[in-house]
Design a protein around this motif. Structure first.
Motif, PDB file in Angstrom:
ATOM      1  N   THR B 154       5.615  15.729   6.469  1.00 55.29           N
ATOM      2  CA  THR B 154       5.026  15.064   7.634  1.00 55.29           C
ATOM      3  C   THR B 154       5.832  15.429   8.876  1.00 55.29           C
ATOM      4  N   LEU B 155       5.108  15.637   9.984  1.00 55.32           N
ATOM      5  CA  LEU B 155       5.763  15.974  11.250  1.00 55.32           C
ATOM      6  C   LEU B 155       5.827  14.721  12.124  1.00 55.32           C
ATOM      7  N   TYR B 156       7.014  14.454  12.633  1.00 54.28           N
ATOM      8  CA  TYR B 156       7.209  13.358  13.586  1.00 54.28           C
ATOM      9  C   TYR B 156       7.628  13.989  14.904  1.00 54.28           C
ATOM     10  N   PHE B 157       7.045  13.551  16.001  1.00 55.03           N
ATOM     11  CA  PHE B 157       7.446  14.112  17.296  1.00 55.03           C
ATOM     12  C   PHE B 157       7.442  13.018  18.353  1.00 55.03           C
ATOM     13  N   ALA B 158       8.260  13.235  19.405  1.00 56.87           N
ATOM     14  CA  ALA B 158       8.387  12.195  20.438  1.00 56.87           C
ATOM     15  C   ALA B 158       9.153  12.731  21.638  1.00 56.87           C
ATOM     16  N   SER B 159       9.009  12.036  22.754  1.00 56.53           N
ATOM     17  CA  SER B 159       9.723  12.404  23.985  1.00 56.53           C
ATOM     18  C   SER B 159      11.226  12.197  23.854  1.00 56.53           C
ATOM     19  N   PHE B 165      13.640   8.065  15.123  1.00 53.64           N
ATOM     20  CA  PHE B 165      14.387   7.163  14.234  1.00 53.64           C
ATOM     21  C   PHE B 165      13.628   5.835  14.055  1.00 53.64           C
ATOM     22  N   ALA B 166      12.962   5.411  15.129  1.00 55.89           N
ATOM     23  CA  ALA B 166      12.240   4.139  15.066  1.00 55.89           C
ATOM     24  C   ALA B 166      11.038   4.212  14.118  1.00 55.89           C
ATOM     25  N   SER B 167      10.605   5.431  13.777  1.00 54.35           N
ATOM     26  CA  SER B 167       9.475   5.562  12.844  1.00 54.35           C
ATOM     27  C   SER B 167       9.847   5.033  11.464  1.00 54.35           C
ATOM     28  N   GLY B 168      11.150   4.977  11.209  1.00 51.69           N
ATOM     29  CA  GLY B 168      11.603   4.530   9.902  1.00 51.69           C
ATOM     30  C   GLY B 168      11.691   5.658   8.886  1.00 51.69           C
ATOM     31  N   ALA B 169      11.223   6.844   9.255  1.00 48.37           N
ATOM     32  CA  ALA B 169      11.193   7.949   8.299  1.00 48.37           C
ATOM     33  C   ALA B 169      12.263   9.001   8.582  1.00 48.37           C
ATOM     34  N   VAL B 170      12.786   9.010   9.797  1.00 47.43           N
ATOM     35  CA  VAL B 170      13.772  10.027  10.183  1.00 47.43           C
ATOM     36  C   VAL B 170      15.118   9.333  10.362  1.00 47.43           C
ATOM     37  N   GLU B 171      16.107   9.785   9.611  1.00 44.36           N
ATOM     38  CA  GLU B 171      17.420   9.162   9.705  1.00 44.36           C
ATOM     39  C   GLU B 171      18.230   9.823  10.826  1.00 44.36           C
ATOM     40  N   ALA B 172      19.121   9.041  11.426  1.00 46.62           N
ATOM     41  CA  ALA B 172      20.012   9.589  12.455  1.00 46.62           C
ATOM     42  C   ALA B 172      21.325   9.957  11.789  1.00 46.62           C
ATOM     43  N   ALA B 173      21.522  11.240  11.538  1.00 47.39           N
ATOM     44  CA  ALA B 173      22.757  11.702  10.893  1.00 47.39           C
ATOM     45  C   ALA B 173      23.401  12.765  11.764  1.00 47.39           C
ATOM     46  N   VAL B 174      24.712  12.865  11.664  1.00 51.58           N
ATOM     47  CA  VAL B 174      25.477  13.793  12.505  1.00 51.58           C
ATOM     48  C   VAL B 174      25.209  15.241  12.109  1.00 51.58           C
ATOM     49  N   ASP B 175      24.970  16.100  13.078  1.00 50.66           N
ATOM     50  CA  ASP B 175      24.967  17.543  12.845  1.00 50.66           C
ATOM     51  C   ASP B 175      26.234  18.107  13.492  1.00 50.66           C
ATOM     52  N   PRO B 176      27.256  18.435  12.687  1.00 52.15           N
ATOM     53  CA  PRO B 176      28.516  18.908  13.283  1.00 52.15           C
ATOM     54  C   PRO B 176      28.308  20.102  14.219  1.00 52.15           C
ATOM     55  N   ARG B 177      27.400  21.008  13.856  1.00 54.73           N
ATOM     56  CA  ARG B 177      27.201  22.182  14.720  1.00 54.73           C
ATOM     57  C   ARG B 177      26.560  21.783  16.043  1.00 54.73           C
ATOM     58  N   GLU B 633      25.081   4.552  13.204  1.00 55.34           N
ATOM     59  CA  GLU B 633      25.294   3.246  12.581  1.00 55.34           C
ATOM     60  C   GLU B 633      24.112   2.313  12.827  1.00 55.34           C
ATOM     61  N   GLY B 634      23.210   2.737  13.699  1.00 53.90           N
ATOM     62  CA  GLY B 634      21.972   1.979  13.876  1.00 53.90           C
ATOM     63  C   GLY B 634      22.107   0.698  14.663  1.00 53.90           C
ATOM     64  N   PRO B 646      18.829  -4.619  17.408  1.00 53.76           N
ATOM     65  CA  PRO B 646      18.649  -3.611  16.356  1.00 53.76           C
ATOM     66  C   PRO B 646      17.608  -2.578  16.749  1.00 53.76           C
ATOM     67  N   LEU B 647      17.848  -1.332  16.357  1.00 54.36           N
ATOM     68  CA  LEU B 647      16.956  -0.240  16.727  1.00 54.36           C
ATOM     69  C   LEU B 647      15.575  -0.481  16.130  1.00 54.36           C
ATOM     70  N   THR B 648      15.531  -0.815  14.883  1.00 49.19           N
ATOM     71  CA  THR B 648      14.272  -1.150  14.239  1.00 49.19           C
ATOM     72  C   THR B 648      14.593  -1.948  12.992  1.00 49.19           C
ATOM     73  N   SER B 649      13.703  -2.808  12.650  1.00 55.49           N
ATOM     74  CA  SER B 649      13.959  -3.636  11.475  1.00 55.49           C
ATOM     75  C   SER B 649      13.719  -2.850  10.192  1.00 55.49           C
ATOM     76  N   GLN B 650      13.103  -1.665  10.330  1.00 54.37           N
ATOM     77  CA  GLN B 650      12.751  -0.914   9.121  1.00 54.37           C
ATOM     78  C   GLN B 650      13.547   0.378   9.005  1.00 54.37           C
ATOM     79  N   ARG B 651      14.750   0.370   9.599  1.00 57.38           N
ATOM     80  CA  ARG B 651      15.522   1.603   9.535  1.00 57.38           C
ATOM     81  C   ARG B 651      15.882   1.966   8.107  1.00 57.38           C
ATOM     82  N   LYS B 652      15.731   3.242   7.795  1.00 57.14           N
ATOM     83  CA  LYS B 652      16.268   3.749   6.527  1.00 57.14           C
ATOM     84  C   LYS B 652      17.731   4.025   6.768  1.00 57.14           C
ATOM     85  N   ARG B 653      18.602   3.593   5.931  1.00 59.72           N
ATOM     86  CA  ARG B 653      20.019   3.857   6.128  1.00 59.72           C
ATOM     87  C   ARG B 653      20.570   4.707   4.995  1.00 59.72           C
TER      88      ARG B 653
END
Lengths: 98, 653
Positions: B154-159, B165-177, B633-634, B646-653
């Protein structure tokens, strides 16, 4: 380099190494800093740092570093700094070393 | 401008209306005037609207062809009236006066061939709800943002990424690069972002999502061929182009104002806009108590000259410290400078005064050789042509004495700058700046550094590998200009410091210098029209002298800067700083080494901060901590008045 210059070279390198560590590498005490580690190209010493470095060398070793000698060739590594100061290429004024 | 978001599946199945609403909810600051969602079998779209044209009829998502094609659109097309006529002649029956409908019908008529016809700033998504195909597109220079992530077909897109992240399907994780790029260039270069698996659509590209596959295509690449001679009528042509660019950007059903720094670029924009506006222009400036940053004297001269209604946002160190968590929430990236913070406060003032749209001077420095970096390049090349010269490097004194007051004479500069790589290196112009990142990397936590080392990717090598084929035949100044556009303008100036700070308060930025007609005209000029010796923006200054007093047209550039250490470590520093610098908190984040940070902070507190790099490193550390806390950390959006939401009540962590 004669013996006296060699002793002075070692002294300049050691003191300058400690000074660079304290002032530029304080976040990484274990960072390797040997006599040929590039100081300018590696970003250890930045443009403002070069001003400080020259001031430090003049204050500590009682020399004057003429403008034409402020080059990467002379200041780019601890070894280069040691050679510059120890061999008297940086002019030592009459009152000598502090 | 507005906020857009969407979800597109690769197979038939329900789209969560709740997810779409959550995505829209975190974009409400971009579009406080209205909100809409549409949900189909494979595609769902959401939109938050800032109404600037045809407020009564411009609701989005907008449909045509009985709902087959839908659009969510963020932007302004300044030649939409001409395109509307063309489309009407082809049989399209418009139902609104909006540019949104022009883009939608234009896509239906021409497909991707629409894009080069557009003069404007835009990001949009067009969905064919019958086939489930979605097209994403972004403007030439990256004035407006568009992010996407693919998860489980599934494709998620936004401004903004926070909506993903608020969609609940995309996690916010660090990309070191991504972070390493931020600390090298001041912003991650699209498609990379500081978040793993989250991408920015590159400026000048479009993408098609069909059957679970995303295909990317470039539709615009600026060419900077230069020329041997300046055309005879260059001064007048540039004047006409700039007037047209400004006039186009005054089209709106709401008040259009202008940002005024006091420098040449914004002064010229204000003068042109003032002449074209039937009512007095509203101008907005930041001022600082610290004279090193303040330009209020210059600003007031321009105000007197243009007769504008002027409003000022005074900035103190405490203001910057106080709003910085909110700035990071909106910027969605760590920063190396605090300069976005004053602009965050300025857009709030603009909004409070009832202005929705402001003109801004971004782009002129890149196009006309205005930055010191370009002069630096010219001097370095000049020195390289005669390596033994002692007089040539003295030119650096004139460039940098302010930043390095102890610098003296030729030797100092020869030693430093001439060591910054070979002129044959494509990145030669920028190596002294990029090299500063080496020092900052000394602060990385060992595990973070090890992760990067394992990747074996040097951000400079990546950049070299991605340069366009034409790059090699461009002049040194054109190369530097291009590098400035792709490493600083798009990822940082137009984004973290531009769109994101203005839209934090629902204010739309319009940038006349980045009208592609202006950009392409300047790209065909010889170098001497821009930079000769240390005289910059030569043609622009000559052209400006037609509408500005000589004194303003000749005014030397003062870089826009804001204090970096005092807001966080000075008297009255905000409480969050201590928490951010706590060793436990730093270890949890895992980007910077607590002992190294403590050593830096001790030096900063002792006032032993000789240069910009310490200040930049401190800002990088603090902003990374805030960024990690808010997103990874959300914790969500910081509230200036206290408490965390809270960013969203349905955050995937």
């Amino acid at each position: 380099m004669n013996d006296q210059a060699r002793i002075r070279y070692a002294d300049v390198v050691e003191q300058t190494r400690a000074w660079v560590r304290e002032n530029f590498l304080y976040m990484r005490p274990e960072w390797p800093l040997d006599e040929e580690t590039p100081l300018l190209r590696s970003g250890v010493v930045d443009s403002v740092g070069v001003i400080e470095l020259v001031g430090y060398l003049e204050r500590t070793f009682g020399c004057t570093i003429p403008e034409r000698e402020i080059t990467e060739e002379n200041l780019g590594t601890l070894g280069a700094i040691g050679r510059l100061v120890a061999t008297g290429e940086a002019r030592v004024p009459a009152q000598g070393v502090r | 401008m507005c906020g857009l978001a969407g979800i597109a599946r690769s197979t038939d199945g329900p789209i969560s209306a709740g997810s779409l609403r959550q995505m829209a909810a975190v974009l409400r600051h971009r579009g406080p005037d209205g909100e809409g969602t549409v949900v189909g079998d494979r595609v769902g779209l959401a939109h938050t609207r800032l109404s600037v044209l045809d407020a009564a009829n411009g609701a989005q998502p907008m449909d045509i062809e009985d709902g087959r094609l839908s659009i969510v659109y963020n932007g302004e097309i300044f030649n939409f009236l001409e395109l509307r006529e063309e489309l009407t002649a082809k049989g399209h029956a418009f139902t609104t006066r909006t540019d949104t409908e022009v883009v939608l019908r234009g896509w239906a008529e021409w497909g991707e061939a629409l894009l080069p016809r557009l003069n404007g700033q835009f990001a949009f998504a067009v969905a064919d709800r019958r086939t489930g195909t979605v097209v994403l597109a972004r403007d030439r220079f990256g004035i407006l943002p568009l992010f996407y992530a693919e998860r489980d077909g599934t494709l998620y897109f936004a401004s903004e990424m926070k909506a993903l992240f608020a969609s609940g399907a995309v996690e916010a994780a660090v990309d070191p690069r991504g972070l390493d790029q931020v600390f090298t260039f001041w912003g991650a270069r699209a498609p990379r972002t500081p978040f793993a698996g989250v991408h920015a659509l590159e400026p000048g590209t479009w993408a098609r999502w069909r059957d679970g596959r995303l295909t990317l295509r470039r539709w615009y690449q600026i060419d900077l061929p230069g020329a041997g001679e300046e055309p005879r009528d260059a001064e007048a042509t540039l004047g006409l182009l700039l007037r047209s660019a400004v006039d186009h950007r005054l089209i709106a059903d709401v008040t259009v104002g202008a940002y005024l720094s006091g420098g040449l670029d914004s002064s010229l924009i204000c003068a042109l806009a003032g002449r074209s506006s039937p009512d007095p222009l509203h101008t907005y400036s930041v001022t600082f108590d610290d004279p090193r940053f303040d330009e209020s004297g210059e600003q007031l001269e321009v105000v007197a000259n243009t007769g504008s209604v002027h409003a000022v946002q005074r900035i103190t160190d405490a203001d910057i410290g106080r709003v910085f968590p909110d700035v990071i929430w909106h910027a969605e990236t760590p920063l190396l400078r605090t300069a976005p913070a004053p602009l965050f406060l300025l857009s709030r003032l603009v909004r409070e005064r009832g202005t929705k749209v402001v003109l801004s001077g971004e782009g002129a420095d890149e196009l006309f050789g205005g930055y010191d970096l370009f002069k630096d390049l010219a001097v370095r090349l000049f020195c390289h042509r005669q390596p033994g010269s002692h007089s040539r490097p003295r030119l650096f004194d004139r460039l940098y004495l302010q930043d390095a007051p102890g610098a003296r004479g030729s030797g100092f500069w020869r030693g430093y700058f001439l060591a910054a790589g070979s002129p044959d290196d494509p990145l030669y112009s920028h190596l002294p700046r990029f090299r500063q990142a080496e020092w900052l990397r000394g602060f990385y936590a060992p595990d973070f550094a090890a992760q990067l080392a394992a990747d074996r990717v040097d951000p400079l090598e990546e950049l070299r590998a991605e340069l366009p084929a034409e790059f090699a035949r461009w002049t040194p100044l054109a190369r530097a200009s291009y590098l400035e556009m792709v490493t600083l303008l798009a990822p940082y100036l137009l984004a973290a410091q531009g769109d994101r700070m203005a839209m934090a308060h629902g204010v739309e930025l319009r940038v006349p210098y980045l009208d592609h007609r202006v950009a392409e005209f300047t790209s065909r000029l010889p170098e001497t029209s821009k930079l000769r010796g240390l005289r910059d923006k030569r043609l622009l200054r000559r052209s400006a002298a037609w509408v500005l007093p000589q004194k303003m047209a000749r005014r030397p550039k003062r870089p826009y800067r804001a204090p970096g250490v005092a807001p966080f470590l000075g008297r009255g520093a905000p409480a969050w700083v201590a928490e951010a610098l706590d060793p436990g908190s730093l270890r949890r984040t895992g980007i910077f080494d607590p002992c190294a940070v403590a050593a830096l902070v001790a030096r900063c507190r002792a006032g032993a901060v000789p240069g910009n790099r310490e200040s930049q490193t401190l800002v990088a550390i603090l902003s990374s901590q805030l960024w990690y806390h808010a997103f990874v950390e959300g914790a969500g959006r910081p509230q200036l008045q206290g408490g965390l939401v809270p960013l969203t009540s349905q955050r995937k962590r």
